[in-house]
Design a protein around this motif. Sequence first.
Motif, PDB file in Angstrom:
ATOM      1  N   SER A 139       0.835  -1.213   0.000  1.00  0.00           N
ATOM      2  CA  SER A 139       0.000   0.000   0.000  1.00  0.00           C
ATOM      3  C   SER A 139       0.866   1.258   0.000  1.00  0.00           C
ATOM      4  O   SER A 139       0.350   2.356   0.162  1.00  0.00           O
ATOM      5  CB  SER A 139      -0.921   0.007   1.222  1.00  0.00           C
ATOM      6  OG  SER A 139      -0.126  -0.007   2.392  1.00  0.00           O
ATOM      7  N   SER A 140       2.181   1.100  -0.130  1.00  0.00           N
ATOM      8  CA  SER A 140       3.072   2.272  -0.126  1.00  0.00           C
ATOM      9  C   SER A 140       3.984   2.236  -1.353  1.00  0.00           C
ATOM     10  O   SER A 140       4.246   1.165  -1.918  1.00  0.00           O
ATOM     11  CB  SER A 140       3.935   2.235   1.137  1.00  0.00           C
ATOM     12  OG  SER A 140       5.063   3.059   0.991  1.00  0.00           O
ATOM     13  N   LYS A 141       4.504   3.402  -1.684  1.00  0.00           N
ATOM     14  CA  LYS A 141       5.471   3.482  -2.784  1.00  0.00           C
ATOM     15  C   LYS A 141       6.674   2.597  -2.466  1.00  0.00           C
ATOM     16  O   LYS A 141       7.088   2.489  -1.312  1.00  0.00           O
ATOM     17  CB  LYS A 141       5.884   4.963  -2.961  1.00  0.00           C
ATOM     18  CG  LYS A 141       6.831   5.158  -4.096  1.00  0.00           C
ATOM     19  CD  LYS A 141       6.777   6.548  -4.699  1.00  0.00           C
ATOM     20  CE  LYS A 141       7.847   6.690  -5.768  1.00  0.00           C
ATOM     21  NZ  LYS A 141       7.880   5.583  -6.731  1.00  0.00           N
ATOM     22  N   LEU A 142       7.245   1.985  -3.472  1.00  0.00           N
ATOM     23  CA  LEU A 142       8.383   1.071  -3.320  1.00  0.00           C
ATOM     24  C   LEU A 142       9.702   1.834  -3.512  1.00  0.00           C
ATOM     25  O   LEU A 142       9.729   2.776  -4.314  1.00  0.00           O
ATOM     26  CB  LEU A 142       8.280  -0.043  -4.362  1.00  0.00           C
ATOM     27  CG  LEU A 142       6.967  -0.840  -4.300  1.00  0.00           C
ATOM     28  CD1 LEU A 142       6.852  -1.763  -5.507  1.00  0.00           C
ATOM     29  CD2 LEU A 142       6.871  -1.645  -3.027  1.00  0.00           C
ATOM     30  N   PRO A 143      10.786   1.447  -2.818  1.00  0.00           N
ATOM     31  CA  PRO A 143      10.848   0.358  -1.843  1.00  0.00           C
ATOM     32  C   PRO A 143      10.254   0.774  -0.500  1.00  0.00           C
ATOM     33  O   PRO A 143      10.334   1.942  -0.125  1.00  0.00           O
ATOM     34  CB  PRO A 143      12.361   0.124  -1.704  1.00  0.00           C
ATOM     35  CG  PRO A 143      12.995   1.424  -2.055  1.00  0.00           C
ATOM     36  CD  PRO A 143      12.089   2.083  -3.062  1.00  0.00           C
TER      37      PRO A 143
END
Length: 298
Positions: free
Chosen positions: A117-121
Amino acid sequence: MTILEEYLRAHVPADLSPVISAIAATSVTIRKALPLSTGMTRGMNPSGETQAEVDVYANEMFASSLLATGQVAEVASEEMADAMAGSGTLHVAMDPLDGSSNISTNNPLGSIFGIYSSKLPCCGEYLTGAAFVTYGPMLTLTFAAGGGVQTFVAIERGDRPEFNLLEGDLRIPEKPEVFGFGGLRKEWVEPVERFVASLESRGMKLRYGGTFVGDYNQVLRYGGIFGYPALKNKPRGKLRVLYEAAPMAYITRQAHGRASNGSRDILSLTPSSLAESTPVYMGTESLVREAEAMITGH
Ligand code: FDP
């Protein structure tokens, strides 16, 4: 008989369902391509491994089908240096074809997906779902999306395969039977050597084929431990946190097992780059804790 689409409608959040459906449908396409595409390319992936033709094909097919769901903000892949952008809110990290060295020998292969649910990394605690495909005698899709671990199997019905529930609410058996450790034995650090000797002395069976998905799938079903340890010449091991270790750790946690880097839960790691690797020890919780005690010395 529970069909995948029915299961997804009843049990999986609305944004994740199309992603799982896309993985299932594309896995059928990849399976069909495997016998037709057994060669190597001249290209290398960001980890310096030579890409097979079907690595590249699987990467393109999964990336485009995931982005086409409209739910995916980015797709990062073991086969690409940079993520591809989409218009949704989920962040998918994938190993589109795990175990490429087994293509020419016709041993099991796999695909792995982490849905964050979050930007990677980012840290593994942002995983909201994970899935893996096994291309073995059967084509199976195993996934967790917050409600335990389920395995579906593809059955040919006319021209369109249907995924039927094979095993629901999978739990790793507490009595361990099998183990598999990757890397050259002479490169293992000393506590790993001692730990594996102790597994052998208690009569556990060695199962190692060289495809993480295939090897770990056995541990999930029979109980035991899979390791790709810290090596003397590769202290961070081989498996990549975002694409391989964390998604399988999420499934492991949902199946009541444990996944560790030797001292910490893999889901607590925040890699600083997309392709960062980590030592991996995962499976039956009591065994993974034993491995951690030997490795850390307490
Ligand atoms: P491969 O290089 O064939 O793609 O992810 C990499 C991986 O396979 C895993 O699937 C597997 O567990 C491991 O590497 C095998 O490595 P070794 O050849 O060192 O055993």
